[in-house]
Design an enzyme around this catalytic site. Sequence first.
Site, PDB file in Angstrom:
ATOM      1  N   GLU A   1       0.843  -1.215   0.000  1.00 23.56           N
ATOM      2  CA  GLU A   1       0.000   0.000   0.000  1.00 23.56           C
ATOM      3  C   GLU A   1       0.878   1.265   0.000  1.00 23.56           C
ATOM      4  OE1 GLU A   1      -3.395  -0.243  -0.057  1.00 23.56           O
ATOM      5  OE2 GLU A   1      -3.781  -2.262   0.669  1.00 23.56           O
TER       6      GLU A   1
HETATM    7  C1  LIG Z   1       2.706  -9.870   0.311  1.00 26.45           C
HETATM    8  C2  LIG Z   1       2.568  -8.793  -0.704  1.00 26.45           C
HETATM    9  C3  LIG Z   1       1.324  -8.565  -1.274  1.00 26.45           C
HETATM   10  C4  LIG Z   1       1.176  -7.581  -2.252  1.00 26.45           C
HETATM   11  N1  LIG Z   1      -0.041  -7.422  -2.856  1.00 26.45           N
HETATM   12  C5  LIG Z   1      -0.155  -6.587  -3.924  1.00 26.45           C
HETATM   13  C6  LIG Z   1      -1.370  -6.525  -4.672  1.00 26.45           C
HETATM   14  O1  LIG Z   1      -2.372  -7.183  -4.353  1.00 26.45           O
HETATM   15  N2  LIG Z   1      -1.414  -5.727  -5.764  1.00 26.45           N
HETATM   16  C7  LIG Z   1      -0.340  -4.981  -6.159  1.00 26.45           C
HETATM   17  O2  LIG Z   1      -0.460  -4.265  -7.147  1.00 26.45           O
HETATM   18  N3  LIG Z   1       0.830  -5.004  -5.455  1.00 26.45           N
HETATM   19  C8  LIG Z   1       0.948  -5.791  -4.368  1.00 26.45           C
HETATM   20  N4  LIG Z   1       2.136  -5.849  -3.666  1.00 26.45           N
HETATM   21  C9  LIG Z   1       3.281  -5.072  -4.126  1.00 26.45           C
HETATM   22  C10 LIG Z   1       3.641  -3.916  -3.219  1.00 26.45           C
HETATM   23  O3  LIG Z   1       2.673  -2.918  -3.333  1.00 26.45           O
HETATM   24  C11 LIG Z   1       5.049  -3.432  -3.614  1.00 26.45           C
HETATM   25  O4  LIG Z   1       5.959  -4.432  -3.214  1.00 26.45           O
HETATM   26  C12 LIG Z   1       5.406  -2.105  -2.969  1.00 26.45           C
HETATM   27  O5  LIG Z   1       4.653  -1.080  -3.553  1.00 26.45           O
HETATM   28  C13 LIG Z   1       6.899  -1.771  -3.100  1.00 26.45           C
HETATM   29  O6  LIG Z   1       7.332  -1.880  -4.422  1.00 26.45           O
HETATM   30  P1  LIG Z   1       8.654  -2.700  -4.778  1.00 26.45           P
HETATM   31  O7  LIG Z   1       8.538  -4.026  -4.117  1.00 26.45           O
HETATM   32  O8  LIG Z   1       8.825  -2.680  -6.247  1.00 26.45           O
HETATM   33  O9  LIG Z   1       9.826  -1.909  -4.085  1.00 26.45           O
HETATM   34  P2  LIG Z   1      10.614  -0.672  -4.691  1.00 26.45           P
HETATM   35  O10 LIG Z   1       9.643   0.324  -5.219  1.00 26.45           O
HETATM   36  O11 LIG Z   1      11.666  -1.162  -5.621  1.00 26.45           O
HETATM   37  O12 LIG Z   1      11.296  -0.091  -3.400  1.00 26.45           O
HETATM   38  C14 LIG Z   1      12.501  -0.618  -2.834  1.00 26.45           C
HETATM   39  C15 LIG Z   1      12.945   0.321  -1.713  1.00 26.45           C
HETATM   40  O13 LIG Z   1      13.252   1.612  -2.260  1.00 26.45           O
HETATM   41  C16 LIG Z   1      12.473   2.600  -1.627  1.00 26.45           C
HETATM   42  N5  LIG Z   1      12.118   3.621  -2.619  1.00 26.45           N
HETATM   43  C17 LIG Z   1      11.543   3.442  -3.827  1.00 26.45           C
HETATM   44  N6  LIG Z   1      11.363   4.626  -4.438  1.00 26.45           N
HETATM   45  C18 LIG Z   1      11.821   5.567  -3.598  1.00 26.45           C
HETATM   46  C19 LIG Z   1      11.910   6.986  -3.649  1.00 26.45           C
HETATM   47  N7  LIG Z   1      11.427   7.693  -4.672  1.00 26.45           N
HETATM   48  N8  LIG Z   1      12.474   7.629  -2.616  1.00 26.45           N
HETATM   49  C20 LIG Z   1      12.937   6.942  -1.536  1.00 26.45           C
HETATM   50  N9  LIG Z   1      12.875   5.602  -1.426  1.00 26.45           N
HETATM   51  C21 LIG Z   1      12.315   4.925  -2.439  1.00 26.45           C
HETATM   52  C22 LIG Z   1      11.235   1.881  -1.102  1.00 26.45           C
HETATM   53  O14 LIG Z   1      10.638   2.585  -0.029  1.00 26.45           O
HETATM   54  C23 LIG Z   1      11.842   0.555  -0.669  1.00 26.45           C
HETATM   55  O15 LIG Z   1      12.422   0.683   0.602  1.00 26.45           O
HETATM   56  C24 LIG Z   1       2.292  -6.798  -2.641  1.00 26.45           C
HETATM   57  C25 LIG Z   1       3.534  -7.013  -2.043  1.00 26.45           C
HETATM   58  C26 LIG Z   1       3.682  -7.996  -1.087  1.00 26.45           C
HETATM   59  C27 LIG Z   1       5.028  -8.209  -0.485  1.00 26.45           C
END
Ligand SMILES: Cc1cc2nc3c(=O)[nH]c(=O)nc-3n(C[C@H](O)[C@H](O)[C@H](O)COP(=O)(O)OP(=O)(O)OC[C@H]3O[C@@H](n4cnc5c(N)ncnc54)[C@H](O)[C@@H]3O)c2cc1C
Length: 558
Positions: free
Chosen positions: A394
Site C-alpha cells: 500500500e
Molecule cells: C505480500 C505482498 C502482497 C502484495 N499485494 C499486492 C497486490 O495485491 N497488488 C499490487 O499491485 N501489489 C501488491 N504488492 C506489491 C507492493 O505494493 C510493492 O511491493 C510495494 O509497492 C513496493 O514496491 P517494490 O517491491 O517494487 O519496491 P521498490 O519500489 O523497488 O522499493 C525498494 C525500496 O526503495 C524505496 N524507494 C523506492 N522509491 C523511492 C523513492 N522515490 N524515494 C525513496 N525511497 C524509495 C522503497 O521505499 C523501498 O524501501 C504486494 C507485495 C507484497 C510483499
Amino acid sequence: MRLRGADFLAHQSAPSEVFTPEDFSNEQQMIGDLAQRFLREELIPRQDSIERQEWQTTTTLLKRCGDLGLLGLEVPVEYGGAGLDKVSAMLVTQAFAPVASFGVSYGGQSGIGTLPLVYFATEELKRRYLPALCSGELFSAYALSEATSGSDAMAVRTTATRSVDGLSWILRGEKMWITNAAFADVFTTFAKVDGKDFTCFLVPKDSPGVSTGAEERKMGLRGSSTRTLILDNAKIPLENIVGEIGKGHHVAFNILNIGRAKIGAIAVGAGRAALEAAVTYAKQRAAFGRAIASFGAIQHKLAEMALRLWVVESMVYRTAAMMDGALGEAASRDEAVAAIREFALECSMLKVFGSEVLDYVVDEGLQIFGGYGYSQEYPIERYYRDARVNRIFEGTNEINRLLIGGLLLKERQPPLTPAYPIDSQPDPNWLSVHHCRKLLRELTTISTRVFGQSILGEQEVLMHLSDIAMEIYAMDSALCRAQKSRRVLYNWMASTFVSDAIQRIRERAEKLIPILSPEGTADVALVQHLTKWNPYDTIRSRRKIAESLLESPTPQSG
Ligand SMILES: Cc1cc2nc3c(=O)[nH]c(=O)nc-3n(C[C@H](O)[C@H](O)[C@H](O)COP(=O)(O)OP(=O)(O)OC[C@H]3O[C@@H](n4cnc5c(N)ncnc54)[C@H](O)[C@@H]3O)c2cc1C
C-alpha cells in the site's frame, strides 16, 4: 460544521467533536461483534488450513463473509452491498487482522478488489460485477505492481491496444505480487493505452491470454495467495475500462488511500492479539521465583505496547468518522472521490504510524516470550512474520512519508488558532501540542524558504517533517480521547505518550536546524522553547498501565 482533512495542523479540535471508539453506535458495535465472532468461531479454528494454502478453505470463508454481508460493507445497497460506513469497515478489518493471511485475502476482495468499481466503474460494469463480488460468487484482486515498478507505479510496462477489429482491448505484460491471484475471477489491472496513457481495466480471469504464475514463497502471510498475473495478448471487452483512459492514477491512488487507512485498523487488531498473548504468557512464565509479569522491564514493555495501540486506535476511528462525514455530504461520485482524497494526509499517517507501532508491538511481544517466541509452537512467531509486510505494501513507508511531507508543504495552511479552547485552564499537554504545531509550521516555512522548489527532493527533510506531523496527530487524537472519556487509565496513556512524543519531536527538529539554518542559534532556542515539556513520571504511569492490563483477564488497549 464537519471536521476537515488536515485540520489538526491548524487548531485543536474540541474533544466533543472528535469521534472515538467510545462513540460507536449500536449498529457499528454489532458489526464489530459479528466480525469478532467470525474470527473466534470460523477463522481461528481453520488457521492451519489457511496457512497450508488450502484455497477451498479461504474461498469458503470468503463466501461465508458474503452471506453475512461483510464482503459488500462499503458497497451501496443498490449493487448488493450493505452501504455501511468506513467506521464499520475498520471494525471488520481490525477483527480479522489476527488471522492475517485471511485478513489480507478479505481486504483484497472487499477493499482494493471491489472499491475501484464502486467509485469509478460505469453503471453497466457495476451492475454486472458488484452483486457477485458482494455475495462471494466472484473473487477479485488488484493488479498494479510489476517486477520493475512498485513504488514507481506509473512506470508500468503493461500495455493495452485496441484489437484489429476494434472490438476489444489487447493487454500485454506481467503483474507481480498480486494478492488473491490463485482464485480471483476478476483483476482490477493497470496498463498504458498505446504505451502512454495510464488506465485501469477490469480483466476477467477467463479471458483468452490470462493466466497466473506460481505462488511466491513468502516470509509471512503464508496463507494468502501472491502470484504474478500474466497477460499474454489478453483479450478483454472494450467496455471493461474503469474510470477514464489516461486517468488510471485517480483510481489507483484514491483506492490506495482507503487501503492505507485500513492498515491502521490492521495494526490495532493484530497488535492487540500479540499483546494479549504476551500478557497471558508473562503472567504464567516464572523466572527467579517470580512471574516475569512482575518485573519492571516487562511491565514497561506491556504498557508501551498497550498505549501505542490505544493511540493508533484513537487515530483510526477519528479518521474513519471524518471520512464518513465528508462522504455523507458528497452528492456525486466525483464528490465522493474528492472526500476520500481530502484525507490523504491522515490515511498515509495511519499507514506509517500504524505499521510501525505494529512492528514495535510484535517485536516486544516476541521478546517477552524469550526463546519460546522464536518457536513456531507459539502464535507470536507468526504475528511477528505477518506484521512486517505492512511497512511495504500500500505504498512503502518511505513513499508515504514523502507523500506526507509533500502534502504538508502544499496544503494551504489556515492560521494557527490558540490551544485549549475547551477549558479556561490551559492544560500543559494541550499547550505542548499547540507549540509543536507552531514548530512544524515554522520548520515547513523555513524549509520552503531555504530550498524553494527543490524542497521535494530533500527527502531527509521531508521525512523529519512528516514524523513531526504524525506525532502531532497522534498526540492530538490521544488527548481528545482521554479528555472526552474522562477515564483515568486513558489520561495516564495520553500523558505518557505526549511526554515521550514531545522529546521525539525535539530530536527531529534539532536534526533539521543545522541544514535549514547553518547559523542556527536563534532557531535552536526556538526549538527548545517550543518543545519544553513538564517532566511527567512516565515510569510510574507505565507501571499503573501495566497493572491494569495484568488485572484484566482479557486485556484491552482501549
Ligand atoms: C505480500 C505482498 C502482497 C502484495 N499485494 C499486492 C497486490 O495485491 N497488488 C499490487 O499491485 N501489489 C501488491 N504488492 C506489491 C507492493 O505494493 C510493492 O511491493 C510495494 O509497492 C513496493 O514496491 P517494490 O517491491 O517494487 O519496491 P521498490 O519500489 O523497488 O522499493 C525498494 C525500496 O526503495 C524505496 N524507494 C523506492 N522509491 C523511492 C523513492 N522515490 N524515494 C525513496 N525511497 C524509495 C522503497 O521505499 C523501498 O524501501 C504486494 C507485495 C507484497 C510483499
